[in-house]
Design a protein around this motif. Sequence first.
Motif, mmCIF file in Angstrom:
data_model
loop_
_atom_site.group_PDB
_atom_site.id
_atom_site.type_symbol
_atom_site.label_atom_id
_atom_site.label_comp_id
_atom_site.label_asym_id
_atom_site.label_seq_id
_atom_site.Cartn_x
_atom_site.Cartn_y
_atom_site.Cartn_z
ATOM 1 N N ASP A 1 8.932 -2.165 1.003
ATOM 2 C CA ASP A 1 9.694 -3.397 0.762
ATOM 3 C C ASP A 1 11.145 -3.086 0.400
ATOM 4 N N THR B 1 2.695 -1.940 -12.272
ATOM 5 C CA THR B 1 2.980 -2.388 -10.903
ATOM 6 C C THR B 1 2.292 -3.738 -10.688
ATOM 7 N N PRO B 2 2.827 -4.800 -11.289
ATOM 8 C CA PRO B 2 2.147 -6.106 -11.172
ATOM 9 C C PRO B 2 2.177 -6.637 -9.743
ATOM 10 N N ASP B 3 1.155 -7.392 -9.382
ATOM 11 C CA ASP B 3 1.059 -7.943 -8.026
ATOM 12 C C ASP B 3 2.082 -9.041 -7.767
ATOM 13 N N ASP B 4 2.469 -9.765 -8.816
ATOM 14 C CA ASP B 4 3.307 -10.941 -8.625
ATOM 15 C C ASP B 4 4.784 -10.685 -8.913
ATOM 16 N N LYS C 1 -0.431 0.558 -3.513
ATOM 17 C CA LYS C 1 0.442 -0.568 -3.856
ATOM 18 C C LYS C 1 1.896 -0.108 -3.959
ATOM 19 N N ARG C 2 2.126 1.037 -4.601
ATOM 20 C CA ARG C 2 3.493 1.527 -4.762
ATOM 21 C C ARG C 2 4.098 1.953 -3.423
ATOM 22 N N TYR D 1 9.589 -7.281 -5.587
ATOM 23 C CA TYR D 1 10.045 -5.900 -5.405
ATOM 24 C C TYR D 1 11.186 -5.859 -4.389
ATOM 25 N N THR E 1 0.783 5.107 -5.488
ATOM 26 C CA THR E 1 -0.503 4.496 -5.158
ATOM 27 C C THR E 1 -0.321 3.696 -3.873
ATOM 28 N N GLY F 1 6.642 -0.743 -10.779
ATOM 29 C CA GLY F 1 6.276 -0.019 -9.565
ATOM 30 C C GLY F 1 6.850 1.372 -9.484
ATOM 31 N N GLU G 1 3.614 0.318 -0.650
ATOM 32 C CA GLU G 1 4.090 -0.958 -0.120
ATOM 33 C C GLU G 1 5.384 -1.394 -0.805
ATOM 34 N N VAL G 2 5.474 -1.126 -2.114
ATOM 35 C CA VAL G 2 6.693 -1.434 -2.858
ATOM 36 C C VAL G 2 7.867 -0.668 -2.271
#
Length: 288
Positions: free
Chosen positions: A204, A69-72, A197-198, A75, A195, A63, A200-201
């Motif tokens: 977190d 940046t894997p979903d699973d 997703k990143r 983080y 991105t 990430g 959100e990382v």
Amino acid sequence: MTSTVRHRRIQVGNVDTFYREAGPPDAPVVLLPHGYPCSSYEFRNLMPLLGDRWRLVAPDYPGAGYSATPDDFDYSFDGYAQFLDRFVKTLGLSRFALYLHDFGSPIGARLAIMAPERIVAQIIQNGDIPYEDALGPKYAEIEETWTLPEAEMRARLAKAIDEETFKEEFLNALDDERADRIPPDLWKLHWSLVTPKRKEVAIDLIAGLKQNRAWFPAHRQYLATHEPPTLIVWGPHDHYMPEKSARAYLRDLPQAELHLLDGGHWLLETHLEEVSGLMRDFLGRVHA
């Protein structure tokens, strides 16, 4: 003293991982976990200066930077520490010195606690400290979000994850004379890699500072029990981690070497020669 930095990829579990490496493969190892909102890019200038005598290894976390940046993936500070553990095992690194900066400090410290016998020494440079009473004033803004409901807290944090905030993070508390040594590449590059997703990382991880507070006693116990040889190199012009943050480590590491430089949070940008010189002297005595 210069050494070529090599840019490599390796599979660590299910994570396609990018990392930088310099120095002979059989030399004593220095592991360089990066901070936020950065990547292994923060060590690009340090590594050539020490690669003649040490093997320096700097991964990008999942990430971050050029890693996947894997979903699973978990983080969190714990998840990143587990990743570092898998990373060093994958590379066969059994003993190493740790460079602890920013979020790399609680992540690297967790790695040290997993197997204290692997840690030869540590260099702490404006790392997130495990001492509640010695945090800088900027931390109060983060702590304020902890009183909010979860959804509202995450929304508040999300607003703070943008290019302008990245710039503020890298220019943290520096006056113009010092700030002009910080290249805009730092915030331009790292923001370009963000991105949805990143983002959100990042939320977190910053939200996880609340849970990380409960982990402070374990970190302090590790320091007091094992007392790894420690070099503390600090830039006191830091709203998050001022001079009192550096001195707090001496409570549990009274034998540590403390050097205050006239810089801020990102000393490898403003005081590279001084930091690398202090590291060369220190590592030459404890990790040659």
